[in-house]
Write an enzyme that holds these catalytic residues in place. Structure first.
Site, PDB file in Angstrom:
ATOM      1  N   HIS A  14       3.334 -18.657  19.242  1.00 40.53           N
ATOM      2  CA  HIS A  14       3.421 -19.345  20.553  1.00 40.53           C
ATOM      3  C   HIS A  14       2.102 -19.113  21.282  1.00 40.53           C
ATOM      4  O   HIS A  14       1.851 -18.023  21.800  1.00 40.53           O
ATOM      5  CB  HIS A  14       4.584 -18.786  21.377  1.00 40.53           C
ATOM      6  CG  HIS A  14       4.791 -19.489  22.690  1.00 40.53           C
ATOM      7  ND1 HIS A  14       6.032 -19.901  23.116  1.00 40.53           N
ATOM      8  CD2 HIS A  14       3.930 -19.849  23.679  1.00 40.53           C
ATOM      9  CE1 HIS A  14       5.922 -20.484  24.301  1.00 40.53           C
ATOM     10  NE2 HIS A  14       4.649 -20.452  24.675  1.00 40.53           N
ATOM     11  N   HIS A  16      -1.100 -20.968  23.835  1.00 39.07           N
ATOM     12  CA  HIS A  16      -1.685 -22.051  24.634  1.00 39.07           C
ATOM     13  C   HIS A  16      -3.202 -21.991  24.497  1.00 39.07           C
ATOM     14  O   HIS A  16      -3.814 -20.987  24.857  1.00 39.07           O
ATOM     15  CB  HIS A  16      -1.311 -21.902  26.117  1.00 39.07           C
ATOM     16  CG  HIS A  16       0.158 -21.976  26.359  1.00 39.07           C
ATOM     17  ND1 HIS A  16       0.811 -23.156  26.635  1.00 39.07           N
ATOM     18  CD2 HIS A  16       1.113 -21.006  26.337  1.00 39.07           C
ATOM     19  CE1 HIS A  16       2.103 -22.910  26.783  1.00 39.07           C
ATOM     20  NE2 HIS A  16       2.320 -21.621  26.602  1.00 39.07           N
ATOM     21  N   LEU A  17      -3.782 -23.066  23.984  1.00 35.67           N
ATOM     22  CA  LEU A  17      -5.246 -23.104  23.836  1.00 35.67           C
ATOM     23  C   LEU A  17      -5.916 -24.071  24.801  1.00 35.67           C
ATOM     24  O   LEU A  17      -7.141 -24.105  24.880  1.00 35.67           O
ATOM     25  CB  LEU A  17      -5.628 -23.473  22.393  1.00 35.67           C
ATOM     26  CG  LEU A  17      -5.391 -22.393  21.342  1.00 35.67           C
ATOM     27  CD1 LEU A  17      -5.795 -22.908  19.959  1.00 35.67           C
ATOM     28  CD2 LEU A  17      -6.147 -21.103  21.664  1.00 35.67           C
ATOM     29  N   ARG A  18      -5.112 -24.890  25.505  1.00 32.41           N
ATOM     30  CA  ARG A  18      -5.670 -25.862  26.476  1.00 32.41           C
ATOM     31  C   ARG A  18      -6.614 -26.850  25.795  1.00 32.41           C
ATOM     32  O   ARG A  18      -6.538 -27.084  24.609  1.00 32.41           O
ATOM     33  CB  ARG A  18      -6.378 -25.128  27.634  1.00 32.41           C
ATOM     34  CG  ARG A  18      -5.660 -23.932  28.203  1.00 32.41           C
ATOM     35  CD  ARG A  18      -4.299 -24.266  28.735  1.00 32.41           C
ATOM     36  NE  ARG A  18      -3.747 -23.149  29.502  1.00 32.41           N
ATOM     37  CZ  ARG A  18      -2.466 -22.993  29.756  1.00 32.41           C
ATOM     38  NH1 ARG A  18      -1.566 -23.863  29.313  1.00 32.41           N
ATOM     39  NH2 ARG A  18      -2.028 -21.974  30.461  1.00 32.41           N
ATOM     40  N   ASN A  41       1.611 -28.510  25.877  1.00 38.93           N
ATOM     41  CA  ASN A  41       1.707 -28.854  27.313  1.00 38.93           C
ATOM     42  C   ASN A  41       0.332 -29.086  27.937  1.00 38.93           C
ATOM     43  O   ASN A  41      -0.033 -28.462  28.929  1.00 38.93           O
ATOM     44  CB  ASN A  41       2.503 -27.790  28.081  1.00 38.93           C
ATOM     45  CG  ASN A  41       1.873 -26.410  28.058  1.00 38.93           C
ATOM     46  OD1 ASN A  41       1.165 -26.063  27.113  1.00 38.93           O
ATOM     47  ND2 ASN A  41       2.119 -25.618  29.091  1.00 38.93           N
ATOM     48  N   LYS A  99       8.547 -28.895  20.728  1.00 38.03           N
ATOM     49  CA  LYS A  99       8.765 -27.981  21.857  1.00 38.03           C
ATOM     50  C   LYS A  99       9.609 -28.642  22.929  1.00 38.03           C
ATOM     51  O   LYS A  99       9.298 -29.742  23.381  1.00 38.03           O
ATOM     52  CB  LYS A  99       7.411 -27.569  22.458  1.00 38.03           C
ATOM     53  CG  LYS A  99       7.504 -26.626  23.664  1.00 38.03           C
ATOM     54  CD  LYS A  99       8.033 -25.255  23.285  1.00 38.03           C
ATOM     55  CE  LYS A  99       8.285 -24.379  24.517  1.00 38.03           C
ATOM     56  NZ  LYS A  99       7.106 -23.726  25.026  1.00 38.03           N
ATOM     57  N   HIS A 136      11.838 -23.567  25.463  1.00 41.44           N
ATOM     58  CA  HIS A 136      11.587 -22.793  26.691  1.00 41.44           C
ATOM     59  C   HIS A 136      12.934 -22.659  27.391  1.00 41.44           C
ATOM     60  O   HIS A 136      13.438 -23.613  27.971  1.00 41.44           O
ATOM     61  CB  HIS A 136      10.565 -23.504  27.592  1.00 41.44           C
ATOM     62  CG  HIS A 136      10.246 -22.703  28.821  1.00 41.44           C
ATOM     63  ND1 HIS A 136       9.021 -22.117  29.034  1.00 41.44           N
ATOM     64  CD2 HIS A 136      11.014 -22.348  29.890  1.00 41.44           C
ATOM     65  CE1 HIS A 136       9.032 -21.449  30.178  1.00 41.44           C
ATOM     66  NE2 HIS A 136      10.230 -21.572  30.726  1.00 41.44           N
ATOM     67  N   HIS A 174       9.651 -16.787  23.826  1.00 41.32           N
ATOM     68  CA  HIS A 174       9.415 -15.730  24.814  1.00 41.32           C
ATOM     69  C   HIS A 174      10.684 -15.245  25.512  1.00 41.32           C
ATOM     70  O   HIS A 174      10.836 -15.399  26.710  1.00 41.32           O
ATOM     71  CB  HIS A 174       8.351 -16.137  25.845  1.00 41.32           C
ATOM     72  CG  HIS A 174       8.435 -17.549  26.367  1.00 41.32           C
ATOM     73  ND1 HIS A 174       9.587 -18.111  26.823  1.00 41.32           N
ATOM     74  CD2 HIS A 174       7.481 -18.490  26.524  1.00 41.32           C
ATOM     75  CE1 HIS A 174       9.352 -19.343  27.234  1.00 41.32           C
ATOM     76  NE2 HIS A 174       8.080 -19.602  27.052  1.00 41.32           N
ATOM     77  N   LEU A 219       5.773 -17.197  33.192  1.00 39.88           N
ATOM     78  CA  LEU A 219       7.131 -17.714  33.034  1.00 39.88           C
ATOM     79  C   LEU A 219       7.519 -17.660  31.562  1.00 39.88           C
ATOM     80  O   LEU A 219       6.687 -17.998  30.712  1.00 39.88           O
ATOM     81  CB  LEU A 219       7.221 -19.151  33.549  1.00 39.88           C
ATOM     82  CG  LEU A 219       7.208 -19.271  35.086  1.00 39.88           C
ATOM     83  CD1 LEU A 219       7.079 -20.715  35.503  1.00 39.88           C
ATOM     84  CD2 LEU A 219       8.455 -18.629  35.689  1.00 39.88           C
ATOM     85  N   ASP A 247       2.380 -16.187  23.692  1.00 39.76           N
ATOM     86  CA  ASP A 247       2.386 -17.002  24.916  1.00 39.76           C
ATOM     87  C   ASP A 247       1.120 -16.728  25.732  1.00 39.76           C
ATOM     88  O   ASP A 247       1.152 -16.798  26.967  1.00 39.76           O
ATOM     89  CB  ASP A 247       3.644 -16.754  25.754  1.00 39.76           C
ATOM     90  CG  ASP A 247       3.840 -17.805  26.840  1.00 39.76           C
ATOM     91  OD1 ASP A 247       3.242 -18.892  26.732  1.00 39.76           O
ATOM     92  OD2 ASP A 247       4.573 -17.515  27.795  1.00 39.76           O
ATOM     93  N   HIS A 251      -5.386 -19.321  32.491  1.00 43.60           N
ATOM     94  CA  HIS A 251      -5.621 -20.158  33.675  1.00 43.60           C
ATOM     95  C   HIS A 251      -6.877 -19.644  34.357  1.00 43.60           C
ATOM     96  O   HIS A 251      -7.116 -18.421  34.363  1.00 43.60           O
ATOM     97  CB  HIS A 251      -4.460 -20.055  34.670  1.00 43.60           C
ATOM     98  CG  HIS A 251      -3.200 -20.704  34.207  1.00 43.60           C
ATOM     99  ND1 HIS A 251      -2.970 -22.051  34.307  1.00 43.60           N
ATOM    100  CD2 HIS A 251      -2.096 -20.177  33.623  1.00 43.60           C
ATOM    101  CE1 HIS A 251      -1.770 -22.333  33.820  1.00 43.60           C
ATOM    102  NE2 HIS A 251      -1.224 -21.211  33.385  1.00 43.60           N
ATOM    103  N   ALA A 263       1.439 -19.836  36.574  1.00 45.15           N
ATOM    104  CA  ALA A 263       2.049 -18.824  35.710  1.00 45.15           C
ATOM    105  C   ALA A 263       1.305 -18.715  34.397  1.00 45.15           C
ATOM    106  O   ALA A 263       0.990 -19.733  33.779  1.00 45.15           O
ATOM    107  CB  ALA A 263       3.506 -19.199  35.449  1.00 45.15           C
TER     108      ALA A 263
HETATM  109  C1  NCD Z   1       2.578 -21.311  30.230  1.00 50.34           C
HETATM  110  C2  NCD Z   1       1.343 -22.148  30.547  1.00 50.34           C
HETATM  111  O1  NCD Z   1       0.560 -21.746  31.432  1.00 50.34           O
HETATM  112  O2  NCD Z   1       1.147 -23.184  29.911  1.00 50.34           O
HETATM  113  N1  NCD Z   1       2.746 -20.347  31.274  1.00 50.34           N
HETATM  114  C3  NCD Z   1       3.416 -19.183  31.182  1.00 50.34           C
HETATM  115  O3  NCD Z   1       3.566 -18.497  32.195  1.00 50.34           O
HETATM  116  N2  NCD Z   1       3.922 -18.768  30.055  1.00 50.34           N
HETATM  117  C4  NCD Z   1       3.752 -22.206  30.055  1.00 50.34           C
HETATM  118  C5  NCD Z   1       4.940 -21.514  29.428  1.00 50.34           C
HETATM  119  O4  NCD Z   1       4.900 -21.134  28.264  1.00 50.34           O
HETATM  120  O5  NCD Z   1       5.950 -21.348  30.115  1.00 50.34           O
HETATM  121 ZN    ZN Z   2       4.125 -20.729  26.630  1.00 53.23          ZN
END
Ligand code: NCD
Ligand code: ZN
Length: 346
Positions: A14, A16-18, A41, A99, A136, A174, A219, A247, A251, A263
């Site tokens: 899990h 996030h690489l943006r 996302n 997802k 999620h 998560h 989150l 996760d 940011h 988050a």
């Molecule tokens: C994640 C995000 O910033 O994309 N944020 C987080 O707090 N985990 C989204 C997510 O996985 O809920």
């Molecule tokens: Zn996530």
């Protein structure tokens, strides 16, 4: 005392690489994982196989040549997702999973599912084809307290969804509560749960006691200590149904340090050092490999990575940056609050 362990190369189920400058800045910090499930996302979200394939190419371009990482792409489930598109993307090897974000549950989830009846045909097609649903698990009902949203989701949404879709393979992403751990244990081998690095380390006091600390806000939000202890017990149990999904969710500091900050904890740079410390503290270093390198692959019906990494406990703490630069912004790296004596050798 063990001061050196060699394990199969870990995977991150899990991540996030943006995109754009943020992708370029953060991707190298996950390059040492073998595989990673890449969350869809983005804005706009990754909803088609073509978008997933293009995003995968952008990720590969952002990784150093030496990277081990093989991105495992996902599609973002919306009310409009077509069953045939999902199955085709899976059969063509473009995606590993789908997802599910309840609409409004977290960062960039506005396009998420609003009506579970509408997506039922997709879920049935996924069950038939063996496509994993990554969930999620939080309700978005404003009447439900944020600390209860995972437990309520299990009762109101997840359990009914699984009952009406036999055979659907589900990963509870998560998990943050003892309720989540217990529900994961109640299923068969079609149910699993990822656990993040940071939820093994912090409870809600880290966010709120003695001043508000936005870098610990994510989150699902960290819960009380009894839940953290349940997560540590689950992660270190060696049970096949629990595996690592960091996760890691970067940011810009300018977006986190706001009256309404977003988050996410950015744990990619120091995750393995933190995990080695957690597992050592729990007397479970011999189970780190199951959690980080074996269980997830087995759930996704993949072989473990061929190669191995070595973690060495040194007298001097491992150095990691407090923050990294990303396209003119900074991103703060998760601070576990203890020194990291475990160093990853390559
Ligand atoms: C994640 C995000 O910033 O994309 N944020 C987080 O707090 N985990 C989204 C997510 O996985 O809920
Ligand atoms: Zn996530």
């Amino acid at each position: 005392m063990t001061d050196r362990i060699t394990i199969r190369r870990p995977d991150d189920w899990h991540l996030h690489l943006r995109d754009g400058a943020m992708l370029a800045a953060v991707a190298p910090h996950s390059a040492g994982f073998g595989r990673a499930i890449i969350m869809p996302n983005l804005v706009p979200p990754v909803v088609t196989g073509a978008q997933a394939a293009a995003y995968r190419n952008r990720i590969l371009a952002a990784l150093p040549d030496s990277a081990a990482l093989q991105p495992q792409m996902t599609l973002y489930l919306t009310d409009a997702t077509e069953p045939a598109d999902v199955v085709a993307a899976f059969r063509n090897g473009i995606i590993r999973a789908v997802k599910l974000y309840p609409a409004g549950a977290t960062t960039n989830s506005a396009s998420g599912v609003t009506d579970f009846d509408r997506v039922q045909p997709v879920l049935e097609a996924m069950a038939e084809a063996g496509v994993t649903l990554c969930v999620h698990g939080e309700v978005t009902d404003p009447a439900v307290d944020i600390f209860d949203r995972e437990a309520v989701f299990i009762d109101r949404v997840l359990d009914p969804l699984r009952r009406r879709t036999p055979g659907l393979r589900v990963v509870m992403e998560h998990v943050t509560t003892s309720d989540g751990v217990a529900y994961a244990r109640s299923g068969g081998d079609d149910l699993a749960a990822t656990i993040t690095t940071h939820h093994l380390v912090i409870n809600r006091n880290a966010i709120l006691a003695g001043g508000i600390r936005p870098h610990y806000y994510c989150l699902p939000v960290a819960k009380r200590e009894s839940h953290r202890l349940a997560l540590r017990e689950a992660a270190t149990s060696g049970e096949a149904r629990f595996f690592l999904g960091t996760d890691s969710a970067p940011h810009a500091d300018s977006a986190k340090l706001q009256p309404c900050g977003c988050a996410g904890c950015f744990t990619a740079p120091n995750t393995m050092s933190i995990l080695a410390q957690v597992f050592e503290d729990e007397g479970a270093l011999d189970r780190l490999e199951a959690f980080a390198s074996l269980n997830g692959a087995a759930f996704y019906r993949l072989p473990p990575n061929d190669d191995r990494i070595t973690l060495v406990r040194r007298d001097r703490p491992a150095a990691y940056p407090a923050r990294i630069d990303a396209g003119g912004e900074t991103v703060t790296v998760f601070d576990p609050g203890f020194p990291l004596f475990w160093h990853q050798e390559d």
